[in-house]
Motif scaffolding. Structure first.
Motif, PDB file in Angstrom:
ATOM      1  N   PRO A  95       0.820  -1.214   0.000  1.00  0.00           N
ATOM      2  CA  PRO A  95       0.000   0.000   0.000  1.00  0.00           C
ATOM      3  C   PRO A  95       0.850   1.258   0.000  1.00  0.00           C
ATOM      4  N   ALA A  96       0.326   2.311  -0.591  1.00  0.00           N
ATOM      5  CA  ALA A  96       1.026   3.584  -0.600  1.00  0.00           C
ATOM      6  C   ALA A  96       1.074   4.148   0.799  1.00  0.00           C
ATOM      7  N   ALA A 147      -5.754  11.390  -2.985  1.00  0.00           N
ATOM      8  CA  ALA A 147      -4.532  10.969  -3.661  1.00  0.00           C
ATOM      9  C   ALA A 147      -3.580  12.097  -4.036  1.00  0.00           C
ATOM     10  N   PRO A 148      -4.045  13.291  -4.501  1.00  0.00           N
ATOM     11  CA  PRO A 148      -3.082  14.332  -4.874  1.00  0.00           C
ATOM     12  C   PRO A 148      -2.164  14.748  -3.734  1.00  0.00           C
ATOM     13  N   THR A 150       4.023  10.173  -5.374  1.00  0.00           N
ATOM     14  CA  THR A 150       4.554   8.886  -5.823  1.00  0.00           C
ATOM     15  C   THR A 150       5.743   8.514  -4.956  1.00  0.00           C
ATOM     16  N   THR A 151       5.760   7.290  -4.461  1.00  0.00           N
ATOM     17  CA  THR A 151       6.817   6.862  -3.550  1.00  0.00           C
ATOM     18  C   THR A 151       7.431   5.553  -4.024  1.00  0.00           C
ATOM     19  N   ALA A 152       8.672   5.336  -3.632  1.00  0.00           N
ATOM     20  CA  ALA A 152       9.369   4.078  -3.900  1.00  0.00           C
ATOM     21  C   ALA A 152      10.307   3.802  -2.731  1.00  0.00           C
ATOM     22  N   SER A 153      10.436   2.539  -2.384  1.00  0.00           N
ATOM     23  CA  SER A 153      11.317   2.171  -1.272  1.00  0.00           C
ATOM     24  C   SER A 153      11.930   0.810  -1.532  1.00  0.00           C
ATOM     25  N   TYR A 205       6.536   0.340  -4.866  1.00  0.00           N
ATOM     26  CA  TYR A 205       6.292   1.562  -5.624  1.00  0.00           C
ATOM     27  C   TYR A 205       4.802   1.861  -5.560  1.00  0.00           C
ATOM     28  N   ALA A 206       4.436   3.113  -5.331  1.00  0.00           N
ATOM     29  CA  ALA A 206       3.025   3.505  -5.277  1.00  0.00           C
ATOM     30  C   ALA A 206       2.859   4.864  -5.928  1.00  0.00           C
ATOM     31  N   THR A 207       1.772   4.995  -6.692  1.00  0.00           N
ATOM     32  CA  THR A 207       1.510   6.263  -7.366  1.00  0.00           C
ATOM     33  C   THR A 207       0.008   6.494  -7.459  1.00  0.00           C
ATOM     34  N   PRO A 208      -0.458   7.737  -7.244  1.00  0.00           N
ATOM     35  CA  PRO A 208      -1.886   8.020  -7.399  1.00  0.00           C
ATOM     36  C   PRO A 208      -2.284   8.015  -8.874  1.00  0.00           C
ATOM     37  N   LEU A 209      -3.393   7.349  -9.186  1.00  0.00           N
ATOM     38  CA  LEU A 209      -3.917   7.341 -10.551  1.00  0.00           C
ATOM     39  C   LEU A 209      -4.801   8.548 -10.802  1.00  0.00           C
ATOM     40  N   ASN A 210      -5.538   8.936  -9.761  1.00  0.00           N
ATOM     41  CA  ASN A 210      -6.394  10.116  -9.807  1.00  0.00           C
ATOM     42  C   ASN A 210      -6.663  10.506  -8.363  1.00  0.00           C
TER      43      ASN A 210
END
Length: 317
Positions: free
Chosen positions: A1-2, A35-36, A40-43, A74-79
């Protein structure tokens, strides 16, 4: 999860004891976030787990193991309501058996095993109280020379969480996980994330998963300083490996555990992007079962409780 950049890292080498901030909106001052507001995160996480030598019940057999988990997330908001997560995971495990006569004709039931998978998750932020998650994973769990198709395992999670107030969220997850030459497990897990006070946090439910395992439990964390957390946990795990061709009577192995690890942990935030976690804990119960090609039991051994330790590092990229 983000997870928001200002939350504590969500990781643990102990088959998945969660850190603070296990998902978007976690933390004492945060309600559900849109989400905004979540970048975007990565670890990248790497660790080592040592399970000390344990005697078998009723025989002279002993077992010890060392495991090396590595995970990329890795997690990123789509909208403004949906967050996509991707994870790559592997655990290399080395086992040392002594006097393994309980498994006749097979030699040591396990030496080196690899569990690796890829996971996808989608978090839907319905409103400021409700969020839903769907996740799936598929991967390999076996010895290096094991048949690849017979070593595939997979699973998934469907879950919901309700934010009661800024300090408390409750929910439930439904877990599905296939296992090597054994029944698929399907069971619900209640979840609680409770910021008891400025310094105490309690988490119950689905814990972070190593590849090919099902884990759950309870963790309590105390913020000792701005950079150091201490806590205790109790958990459980189920998993298994497909054996290779070097066993004369067994073609598949099921490793039930380590189950019910429990103990204490310490997390040190070396910098905003680097966290170190160690633990000293006990593996309360462990069982090794070796099965033949037809599914019959070749041997089964229960081992006594033993001490264990772990050390891991997570880096936010």
């Amino acid at each position: 999860p983000a997870q928001p950049a200002d939350d504590q890292p969500d990781f643990d080498p102990i088959a998945g004891i969660p850190g603070r901030g296990a998902g978007p909106g976690a933390g004492p001052e945060a309600g559900p976030r849109i989400a905004p507001q979540i970048p975007t995160t990565a670890s990248l996480f790497a660790g080592v787990i040592y399970d000390g030598s344990s005697d078998a019940n009723g025989s002279a057999a002993e077992i010890s193991s060392v495991r090396f988990p590595v995970r990329f997330q890795y997690a990123t908001p789509l909208n403004n309501q949906n967050i996509l997560g991707v994870s790559l995971n592997q655990v290399s495990s080395f086992y040392d058996f002594q006097e393994s006569a309980a498994f006749p004709g097979s030699g040591d039931p396990l030496d080196y095993a690899l569990a690796a998978n890829v996971g996808l998750s989608l978090i839907h932020l319905y409103d400021r109280q409700w969020r839903f998650i769907a996740a799936a994973n598929i991967g390999f769990s076996g010895e290096i020379d094991a048949d690849f198709q017979d070593s595939i395992v997979g699973g998934g999670i469907l879950g919901a969480r309700y934010q009661v107030n800024p300090d408390l969220s409750i929910g439930a997850n439904l877990i599905v996980q296939t296992r090597i030459q054994n029944d698929t497990v399907i069971f619900p897990v209640p979840t609680v994330d409770w910021q008891i006070s400025d310094y105490w946090n309690l988490q119950l439910g689905t814990l972070n998963q190593l590849p090919g395992t099902v884990t759950g439990g309870l963790a309590v964390t105390h913020d000792l300083t701005d950079t150091i957390d201490i806590g205790g946990f109790v958990g459980g795990a189920l998993g298994g490996y497909r054996l290779g061709g070097g066993h004369t009577t067994g073609s598949s192995g099921q490793h039930k555990g380590p189950a019910n690890p429990q103990g204490t942990f310490l997390t040190y935030d070396y910098s905003p992007n680097v966290s170190i976690r160690g633990s000293v804990h006990a593996v309360v119960w462990r069982e090794i079962t070796l099965r033949s090609t037809g599914g019959g039991s070749v041997g089964e051994v229960e081992y006594q409780p033993t001490l264990a330790a772990s050390l891991g590092v997570q880096i936010k990229l």
